[in-house]
Design a protein around this motif. Sequence first.
Motif, PDB file in Angstrom:
ATOM      1  N   PRO A 165      45.604   2.568  34.459  1.00 22.78           N
ATOM      2  CA  PRO A 165      46.245   3.384  34.774  1.00 22.78           C
ATOM      3  C   PRO A 165      47.665   2.300  33.993  1.00 22.78           C
ATOM      4  O   PRO A 165      47.888   1.294  33.836  1.00 22.78           O
ATOM      5  N   LYS A 184      52.072   8.714  36.482  1.00 22.02           N
ATOM      6  CA  LYS A 184      51.565   9.354  37.671  1.00 22.02           C
ATOM      7  C   LYS A 184      50.478   9.344  38.130  1.00 22.02           C
ATOM      8  O   LYS A 184      49.828   9.708  36.898  1.00 22.02           O
ATOM      9  N   GLN A 185      50.002   8.472  38.713  1.00 18.39           N
ATOM     10  CA  GLN A 185      48.135   8.989  38.957  1.00 18.39           C
ATOM     11  C   GLN A 185      48.159  10.550  38.767  1.00 18.39           C
ATOM     12  O   GLN A 185      48.250  10.750  40.274  1.00 18.39           O
ATOM     13  N   GLU A 186      46.584  11.052  39.116  1.00 15.79           N
ATOM     14  CA  GLU A 186      46.214  11.809  39.889  1.00 15.79           C
ATOM     15  C   GLU A 186      45.706  12.084  40.819  1.00 15.79           C
ATOM     16  O   GLU A 186      44.958  10.959  40.422  1.00 15.79           O
ATOM     17  N   LYS A 187      46.251  12.767  42.078  1.00 16.16           N
ATOM     18  CA  LYS A 187      44.901  12.360  43.142  1.00 16.16           C
ATOM     19  C   LYS A 187      44.113  13.009  42.920  1.00 16.16           C
ATOM     20  O   LYS A 187      44.353  13.850  43.509  1.00 16.16           O
ATOM     21  N   PRO A 188      43.072  12.205  44.221  1.00 18.77           N
ATOM     22  CA  PRO A 188      41.681  12.727  44.144  1.00 18.77           C
ATOM     23  C   PRO A 188      41.620  14.569  44.861  1.00 18.77           C
ATOM     24  O   PRO A 188      42.302  14.017  46.320  1.00 18.77           O
ATOM     25  N   ARG A 189      41.365  15.658  45.052  1.00 15.06           N
ATOM     26  CA  ARG A 189      40.948  16.378  45.266  1.00 15.06           C
ATOM     27  C   ARG A 189      40.009  16.248  45.950  1.00 15.06           C
ATOM     28  O   ARG A 189      39.065  15.697  46.526  1.00 15.06           O
TER      29      ARG A 189
END
Length: 140
Positions: free
Chosen positions: A6, A11-16
């Motif tokens: 990254p 901001k990183q997307e959180k895993p769904r």
Amino acid sequence: MNTSRPVKGMKQEKPRKRVKLPSIPSLRRKLDQLFSKSIRGRDAAANGIGRCYTCNRYSHLEASHFIPRQHAATRWDERNVHGACAYCNRWQHGNLAEYYVRLVRQYGQATVDELMRLKHNTIKHSRADLGAMIEKYSNV
């Protein structure tokens, strides 16, 4: 150049999270409860007391199966399940001799033969099948 690390400050997307579906056994348990309540409601008065299908005594009723519940093809068939007192259902193991006579009298020999044939069919109910039956008996 594409990097897998990254970039600083982004901001990183959180895993769904996966939506967990109800298990088949939990759906079976829920359907058993609703189906039993429906049968007792059909065969008993509002207070839960009615005539036993096999011995004709007035008692609190339980849902008694002519063909055992282990046979999925007839487990939730309303022709196979009737209200019975605890004595007949548990201690007399369904009082099957009298149960048979009553089934033939009520539905005819052809229907009883059909139930006996159906018990040999192998059926594996899907979540959708169980969900549809739960919906049907929830509205009763």
